[in-house]
Design a protein around this motif. Structure first.
Motif, PDB file in Angstrom:
ATOM      1  N   GLN A  87       0.640  -1.204   0.091  1.00  0.00           N
ATOM      2  CA  GLN A  87      -0.044   0.026  -0.036  1.00  0.00           C
ATOM      3  C   GLN A  87       0.811   1.285   0.071  1.00  0.00           C
ATOM      4  N   GLN A  88       2.021   1.166   0.662  1.00  0.00           N
ATOM      5  CA  GLN A  88       2.736   2.444   0.872  1.00  0.00           C
ATOM      6  C   GLN A  88       4.553   1.994   0.551  1.00  0.00           C
ATOM      7  N   PRO A  89       4.578   1.728  -0.841  1.00  0.00           N
ATOM      8  CA  PRO A  89       6.179   1.118  -0.946  1.00  0.00           C
ATOM      9  C   PRO A  89       7.140   2.371  -0.307  1.00  0.00           C
ATOM     10  N   ASP A  90       6.696   3.687  -0.346  1.00  0.00           N
ATOM     11  CA  ASP A  90       7.706   4.537   0.028  1.00  0.00           C
ATOM     12  C   ASP A  90       8.221   4.555   1.474  1.00  0.00           C
ATOM     13  N   SER A  91       7.390   4.071   2.411  1.00  0.00           N
ATOM     14  CA  SER A  91       7.876   3.864   3.597  1.00  0.00           C
ATOM     15  C   SER A  91       8.278   2.699   3.997  1.00  0.00           C
ATOM     16  N   ALA A  92       8.950   1.645   3.133  1.00  0.00           N
ATOM     17  CA  ALA A  92       9.318   0.344   3.441  1.00  0.00           C
ATOM     18  C   ALA A  92      10.547   0.379   4.561  1.00  0.00           C
ATOM     19  N   ALA A  93      11.099   1.350   4.760  1.00  0.00           N
ATOM     20  CA  ALA A  93      12.493   1.354   5.798  1.00  0.00           C
ATOM     21  C   ALA A  93      11.543   1.306   7.102  1.00  0.00           C
ATOM     22  N   THR A  94      10.642   2.245   7.424  1.00  0.00           N
ATOM     23  CA  THR A  94      10.106   2.488   8.554  1.00  0.00           C
ATOM     24  C   THR A  94       9.353   1.148   9.164  1.00  0.00           C
ATOM     25  N   ILE A  95       8.617   0.613   8.049  1.00  0.00           N
ATOM     26  CA  ILE A  95       7.811  -0.518   8.027  1.00  0.00           C
ATOM     27  C   ILE A  95       8.632  -1.828   8.444  1.00  0.00           C
ATOM     28  N   THR A  96       9.602  -1.982   7.700  1.00  0.00           N
ATOM     29  CA  THR A  96      10.430  -3.090   8.057  1.00  0.00           C
ATOM     30  C   THR A  96      11.150  -3.128   9.282  1.00  0.00           C
TER      31      THR A  96
ATOM     32  N   LEU B 283       8.787 -11.278   3.045  1.00  0.00           N
ATOM     33  CA  LEU B 283       8.299 -12.545   3.283  1.00  0.00           C
ATOM     34  C   LEU B 283       9.144 -13.572   3.659  1.00  0.00           C
ATOM     35  N   PHE B 284      10.235 -13.683   2.894  1.00  0.00           N
ATOM     36  CA  PHE B 284      11.316 -14.788   3.304  1.00  0.00           C
ATOM     37  C   PHE B 284      11.603 -14.620   4.905  1.00  0.00           C
ATOM     38  N   VAL B 285      11.952 -13.358   5.092  1.00  0.00           N
ATOM     39  CA  VAL B 285      12.358 -13.218   6.524  1.00  0.00           C
ATOM     40  C   VAL B 285      11.195 -13.466   7.661  1.00  0.00           C
ATOM     41  N   GLY B 286      10.258 -13.220   7.165  1.00  0.00           N
ATOM     42  CA  GLY B 286       9.004 -13.661   8.117  1.00  0.00           C
ATOM     43  C   GLY B 286       8.953 -15.112   8.254  1.00  0.00           C
ATOM     44  N   LEU B 287       8.839 -15.799   7.076  1.00  0.00           N
ATOM     45  CA  LEU B 287       8.591 -17.156   7.033  1.00  0.00           C
ATOM     46  C   LEU B 287       9.593 -17.750   8.019  1.00  0.00           C
ATOM     47  N   ALA B 288      11.116 -17.472   7.743  1.00  0.00           N
ATOM     48  CA  ALA B 288      12.331 -17.927   8.428  1.00  0.00           C
ATOM     49  C   ALA B 288      11.888 -17.823   9.840  1.00  0.00           C
ATOM     50  N   MET B 289      11.445 -16.590  10.403  1.00  0.00           N
ATOM     51  CA  MET B 289      10.995 -16.645  11.906  1.00  0.00           C
ATOM     52  C   MET B 289      10.046 -17.607  12.312  1.00  0.00           C
ATOM     53  N   ILE B 290       8.838 -17.631  11.535  1.00  0.00           N
ATOM     54  CA  ILE B 290       7.852 -18.582  11.897  1.00  0.00           C
ATOM     55  C   ILE B 290       8.308 -19.924  12.043  1.00  0.00           C
ATOM     56  N   GLU B 291       9.208 -20.275  10.729  1.00  0.00           N
ATOM     57  CA  GLU B 291       9.548 -21.861  10.638  1.00  0.00           C
ATOM     58  C   GLU B 291      10.279 -22.046  11.904  1.00  0.00           C
ATOM     59  N   SER B 292      10.931 -21.154  12.302  1.00  0.00           N
ATOM     60  CA  SER B 292      12.111 -21.182  13.505  1.00  0.00           C
ATOM     61  C   SER B 292      11.186 -21.725  14.684  1.00  0.00           C
ATOM     62  N   ILE B 293       9.846 -21.330  15.006  1.00  0.00           N
ATOM     63  CA  ILE B 293       9.145 -21.700  15.951  1.00  0.00           C
ATOM     64  C   ILE B 293       8.744 -23.261  15.747  1.00  0.00           C
ATOM     65  N   ALA B 294       8.518 -23.633  14.728  1.00  0.00           N
ATOM     66  CA  ALA B 294       8.147 -25.216  14.496  1.00  0.00           C
ATOM     67  C   ALA B 294       9.451 -25.809  14.414  1.00  0.00           C
ATOM     68  N   ILE B 295      10.594 -25.338  14.021  1.00  0.00           N
ATOM     69  CA  ILE B 295      11.852 -26.053  14.342  1.00  0.00           C
ATOM     70  C   ILE B 295      12.320 -26.157  15.732  1.00  0.00           C
ATOM     71  N   TYR B 296      11.908 -25.440  16.689  1.00  0.00           N
ATOM     72  CA  TYR B 296      12.099 -25.701  18.077  1.00  0.00           C
ATOM     73  C   TYR B 296      11.152 -26.760  18.391  1.00  0.00           C
ATOM     74  N   CYS B 297      10.003 -27.015  17.953  1.00  0.00           N
ATOM     75  CA  CYS B 297       9.163 -28.306  18.335  1.00  0.00           C
ATOM     76  C   CYS B 297       9.919 -29.486  17.806  1.00  0.00           C
ATOM     77  N   PHE B 298      10.417 -29.283  16.605  1.00  0.00           N
ATOM     78  CA  PHE B 298      10.906 -30.518  15.979  1.00  0.00           C
ATOM     79  C   PHE B 298      12.314 -30.873  16.697  1.00  0.00           C
TER      80      PHE B 298
END
Lengths: 93, 93, 93, 93, 93, 93, 93, 93, 93, 93, 93, 93, 93, 93
Positions: A43-52, B55-70
């Motif tokens: 929705q707001q690609p410009d503020s990607a730094a803050t969001i991330t 997305l990949f950073v987020g998936l990695a963090m969520i997957e890490s929780i599944a890895i703890y269980c494994f």
């Protein structure tokens, strides 16, 4: 030796259930945070730094809760004070 | 030999339940994250790089929780400290 | 022979429940991801390549969680360390 | 003969529950995927080919989870290693 | 020694369940707060400072609830008054 | 004769519960698919052929999951390997 | 000494469950309040002062409910009237 | 005669629960399908023929799942192979 | 002395569960009220006085329900009529 | 006479639970169908005939599922084959 | 004296659970009512008098349901007819 | 006389639970139907006759499901075939 | 005297649970009704008289259901026919 | 006298649970109906007469389901056929 067995069983079962139940909340919470981050980026690609940056701080705080569960689970398996006491007692007998 | 059997049973049941229960949260969380990523891509194709990376950073963090269980599940099956103690005790008897 | 039977029963029940419970989360998560992919394709047919590629990466990560459950289930049925120990013990008796 | 009966009962009950519980997630997930496919087709009839192809890949992956449950259920009924062991033991007695 | 074992088991099981159950609420609450923060940032990038500051105060208060659970869990493992009483009693016997 | 009775009871109860629990997911999933098909038909009557064809493929895949449950239920009632073994054993005694 | 052990176990289990269950409601409630505060700030940045003040009053009232649970949990661990009575009785015996 | 009674009780309870639990999913699914059919008819009265035809095919497939449950329930009441075996055994005694 | 122990255990467990279960409803209710107050403030900053006043009256009434639970919990711990009766009976014996 | 009593109790409990549980799904499904019919009538009064006819067909199919439960409940009360067998056996004794 | 203890325990547990369970519904209901009152005030500040008056009448009626639970809880603790009967019986013995 | 008591207890409990559980579905379904009828009347006052007529037919069909439960409940209380059989047996003894 | 105690316990527990469980539905229902009344008042202040009158009639009917539960609870505490019978029997003995 | 006590307990518990569980559905259903009536009145004040009349008919039908539960509850308390039979039997002994 009976008392040792019972403590071992309780530790095994609790260690597993702690991380298993403790994974539900953080995983769902992180999934929600990541999902909103992605739609905010679109929705707001410009503020990607803050969001991330805000996303990573938030993920760290949610992950910390999962880590608490993992720590308790590891303590029960490898640094269990009750188990150590019983082992010492049996050894010193 | 009774105490050995009980610890074995507790380890088997807990190992299974840990990964089984621990799969619910991460799978739902990842499903949500992937779903939002896809609709964000459709909405803003230009920022595909940022979205995919986040997305990949987020998936990695969520997957890490599944890895703890494994990891806990594998420890209970193949590096169980309580089982090792009991086996050593039986062997040394 | 009693201890062998108990471990066999625990392995059978846990193997079944692990994959049964472990199928709920991944199946729902994949269903959600596929559903959003389809509606994104309908909304933005031009970026079909990016959407499909991201979908497959996401499905692979979610499927991996189901695979963990399947692996634990297979280990309990065909490479169960506790069962092997008991069988060896009975055979060597 | 008691130990044989117990293993038989555990196998029967687990075989049934595995496929019964394992059908809930995949069926709901596939229902969701098919539903979105249909509304996407109605919204964008021109990209029917892409939508249908993606739908079939997705259904195949979700169905695979149901198949895991079915395979475990069949193994428990017709290729149960614990049952075979007990039968061999009884026969060789 | 029986009374000591029972207190140990109760402490182990409760310590695990306390942090496991106590992680569900805070994790979901933080996930929701972070998610809204991100969508607010996307909607109003100018007031990022106020949003971030309010988010951190809110996360701190929600995290404090998870900390209560973690504290109780640690007290039960390492500073358990009932366990200390029983140990003292056994030692002084 | 006791062991025969127990296996019979387990088979009866499991056969019923398997198809009963296994009907929930597919029925809800098919209901959702059919519902979306109908609203898609109302929205885009021109592509009725594609929608109907995709619906039938989807229903077939969801129905197949219900069929797995029905097959296991029938096997437990009429081709139960454990029951056959026990009957043969009793007859050959 | 049996009566002392039972009271100790009941206190341990209740202390843990009280704060564990008592964390679910307040955490979810605070998460909701913080989330709405953030989206309100994004919508109306001019009235940030009023929103923040009202948020803190609300968080304080919700937190007070979590504090009740924490207080009861601490009383059960460190100022338990029933435990004190039993200890006094045992000491005076 | 005890074994006969137990099988009779298991059959009665399972027959009832099978159709009772098996009615929840299909009834909800059909309710959803019919509801969407009606709102589609109101929205697009011209394609009433296609909508009605598709609805009936869908209802037939959902109903078939309820019929599976009813068939198993009837088999358990009137063509129960385990009951027949026991009756024959008692008669031939 | 057995009867005294049982009443003590019942009081401990009930005192904890009462405030634990009694915190869920009020916390969620207050969270909802505060959340709506904040979004109302953002929507209509001019009537902040009326909104804040009504919010505090509402929070007071919801908090009163949590206070009922806290009062019952405190009565069970420190002014328990049944415990007092038993203590008096034991003392007068 | 004991076996007769047990079968009677099982029949009574199952007959009640079958119709009680079997009423939940159909009632909710019919409520949904009727509700949508009414809002469709308000939206498109001209096609009242088609809507009403389709509604009645749908209600009939959902009602048929409730009737299955009622039939099984009545069979268990008034034409119970297991009860008849036991009564005959007792009479012919 | 056993019968007195049992009645005391039942009274303690029921008194706590009554107010604990009875707080869920009213707290959620009041939270909803207050929330809507606030958003109504923001939407129509002119009719604040009517809205506030209706809110207070509604809150009073919902609170009355919580009061019923509190009254029953207090009766069980301080005016329990069954306890009084047993005390009188014991005293008159 | 024991067998008579057991059948009486089973009948009492089942009669109550049947109508209690059987009231949930129909009441919710009717509430939904009535609610939609009212909003349809507000939206399209001209077709009040058709809406009211369809509503009454629908309510009658949903009510019929509640009546099934009430009938079974009454049969169990006042025309219970199993109770009559036992009473006759006792009288004729 | 045992039979008297059992009836007293059953009455205490049931009286509490009846009003506790019976408060959930009415409280939520009234909360919903009051909430809609308030938003209707804000939307259409002119018809405040009709809305308020209809609200009070509706609240009275919902409250009547809570009163049924309260009445049964009071009957069980103060006019319990089974308790009176037992008391009379004990007195006349 | 034991059989009399058991029937009394079953009647007390069932009478309470019947009206408690039976209050959930009707209360929620009536709350929904009243809520929609109020918002319909606000939307279309001119047809207040029709809306109010339809509301009362609907409330009467939903209330009738709650009355069924109340009637069964009263029958169990004051006109219980099984209790009367047992009392008569005891008196005539």
């Amino acid at each position: 030796m009976d008392s040792m067995t019972l403590i071992a069983i309780a530790s095994i079962v609790t260690a597993g259930l702690t991380i298993a139940m403790g994974s539900i909340g953080p995983a769902l919470g992180e999934g929600r945070a990541v999902a909103t981050a992605l739609s905010s980026l679109a929705q707001q690609p410009d503020s990607a730094a803050t969001i991330t940056r805000t996303l990573f701080v938030g993920l760290a705080m949610i992950e910390s809760i999962a880590i608490y569960c993992f720590v308790v689970s590891m303590i029960l398996l490898f640094a269990n004070p009750f188990w150590n006491h019983v082992i010492a007692q049996v050894a010193g007998k």
